[in-house]
Design a protein around this motif. Sequence first.
Motif, PDB file in Angstrom:
ATOM      1  N   ALA A 123       5.044  -3.162   8.570  1.00 55.01           N
ATOM      2  CA  ALA A 123       4.618  -2.254   7.497  1.00 55.01           C
ATOM      3  C   ALA A 123       3.207  -2.548   7.002  1.00 55.01           C
ATOM      4  O   ALA A 123       2.612  -1.738   6.287  1.00 55.01           O
ATOM      5  N   GLY A 124       2.654  -3.726   7.359  1.00 48.08           N
ATOM      6  CA  GLY A 124       1.343  -4.111   6.822  1.00 48.08           C
ATOM      7  C   GLY A 124       1.492  -4.638   5.402  1.00 48.08           C
ATOM      8  O   GLY A 124       2.565  -4.524   4.785  1.00 48.08           O
ATOM      9  N   TYR A 125       0.410  -5.205   4.865  1.00 49.98           N
ATOM     10  CA  TYR A 125       0.480  -5.809   3.535  1.00 49.98           C
ATOM     11  C   TYR A 125       0.754  -4.766   2.454  1.00 49.98           C
ATOM     12  O   TYR A 125       1.576  -4.973   1.564  1.00 49.98           O
ATOM     13  N   GLU A 126       0.068  -3.617   2.545  1.00 46.00           N
ATOM     14  CA  GLU A 126       0.265  -2.580   1.531  1.00 46.00           C
ATOM     15  C   GLU A 126       1.704  -2.066   1.554  1.00 46.00           C
ATOM     16  O   GLU A 126       2.290  -1.768   0.529  1.00 46.00           O
ATOM     17  N   GLY A 127       2.237  -1.934   2.779  1.00 47.20           N
ATOM     18  CA  GLY A 127       3.571  -1.361   2.925  1.00 47.20           C
ATOM     19  C   GLY A 127       4.694  -2.336   2.605  1.00 47.20           C
ATOM     20  O   GLY A 127       5.856  -1.930   2.457  1.00 47.20           O
ATOM     21  N   LEU A 128       4.367  -3.619   2.510  1.00 48.52           N
ATOM     22  CA  LEU A 128       5.380  -4.616   2.196  1.00 48.52           C
ATOM     23  C   LEU A 128       5.643  -4.612   0.695  1.00 48.52           C
ATOM     24  O   LEU A 128       4.744  -4.928  -0.088  1.00 48.52           O
ATOM     25  N   THR A 129       6.861  -4.227   0.311  1.00 52.27           N
ATOM     26  CA  THR A 129       7.177  -4.211  -1.119  1.00 52.27           C
ATOM     27  C   THR A 129       8.200  -5.300  -1.413  1.00 52.27           C
ATOM     28  O   THR A 129       8.962  -5.713  -0.530  1.00 52.27           O
TER      29      THR A 129
END
Lengths: 190, 190
Positions: B25-31
């Motif tokens: 998911a990438g850093y932004e997509g990691l929640t």
Amino acid sequence: MARSRITPEREAELYEAVLDLLRTAGYEGLTMDAVAARTRSSKATLYRQWGSKPELVARALRHNKPVSIAEIDTGSLRGDFHAMVDRMDDCQMEKDSALMRGLAHAIHENPDLHQALRDLLIDPEMTGLDTLVQRAVDRGELPADNPALKYVPHMLVGAFIARPLIEDRSVDRDFISSYLDAVVLPALGI
Amino acid sequence: MARSRITPEREAELYEAVLDLLRTAGYEGLTMDAVAARTRSSKATLYRQWGSKPELVARALRHNKPVSIAEIDTGSLRGDFHAMVDRMDDCQMEKDSALMRGLAHAIHENPDLHQALRDLLIDPEMTGLDTLVQRAVDRGELPADNPALKYVPHMLVGAFIARPLIEDRSVDRDFISSYLDAVVLPALGI
């Protein structure tokens, strides 16, 4: 391609707008609509002239580097490398390194962009670098079988990308110049 | 931090889930929600144990590299560098380089992530590398004023990032080993 239909000034203006949008919005955020609006063109014109977004971006980046490395010919590899640095501009390098950071990710996600950059930017620069190094071999400055020869691009590209990560500072002429003398030339045995 | 409340196995499982999510998911997509769901934890627990998403990510990356470079001590710098490569794993390096590509962009956008990575990952690795090089200086293998000394991290980090851009291939042990012998050691005069 019918790029001859627009004037060189208009072409330069358009590429500058593309680079500005790349820096602020990134590759994903750059739309042909935004380029059209920003440059008062029609999307149809953009597609007719450049075929696709990846090619437009690659040509805009290429336009930034009008002089080929292979044209540098001072008579020594040390001289050629330093002449390469002398043509650089600190402010331009900072802008370039912001662009490269954004593009490194986009390249991986977009094979068409990677191919366009490879054809229009990466391969010509690598060929230019090879020409400088081959001339040095031909002059007898370094042996043709020096194992560092094939890593000249890695040393140079690596320095550009590694410095911001390690030192929190983008590259400038002083850094590249010092790196050439401390690392690249000694690795080549010069 | 009350990390002692969870078992080492549970901690490892959690870090592995974070790295998997980072890759996909990438850093932004990691929640934190996704981490909680994936590991059947509560978000409150995650925040209590790790404080923040940047710290959780930095600790997960650090967990990947349990052995400090400074523990390598073969008696020569060439031996130490090659022992460093021998501990690497081709498959792991390919995964790491996908992570690094995604993170290079995220670091620039997220100063908190950059700081956490610096504290937990970058600075300790740089210190480990300094230790190897300083030991070589103390043994008399290379002079303390060799101008390439300060660029050892740039040479190594640069090789990792430059190869995929130039050759369309991620790094592997053969490449790093050959780069050490062709570039890093000769630049140091070894």
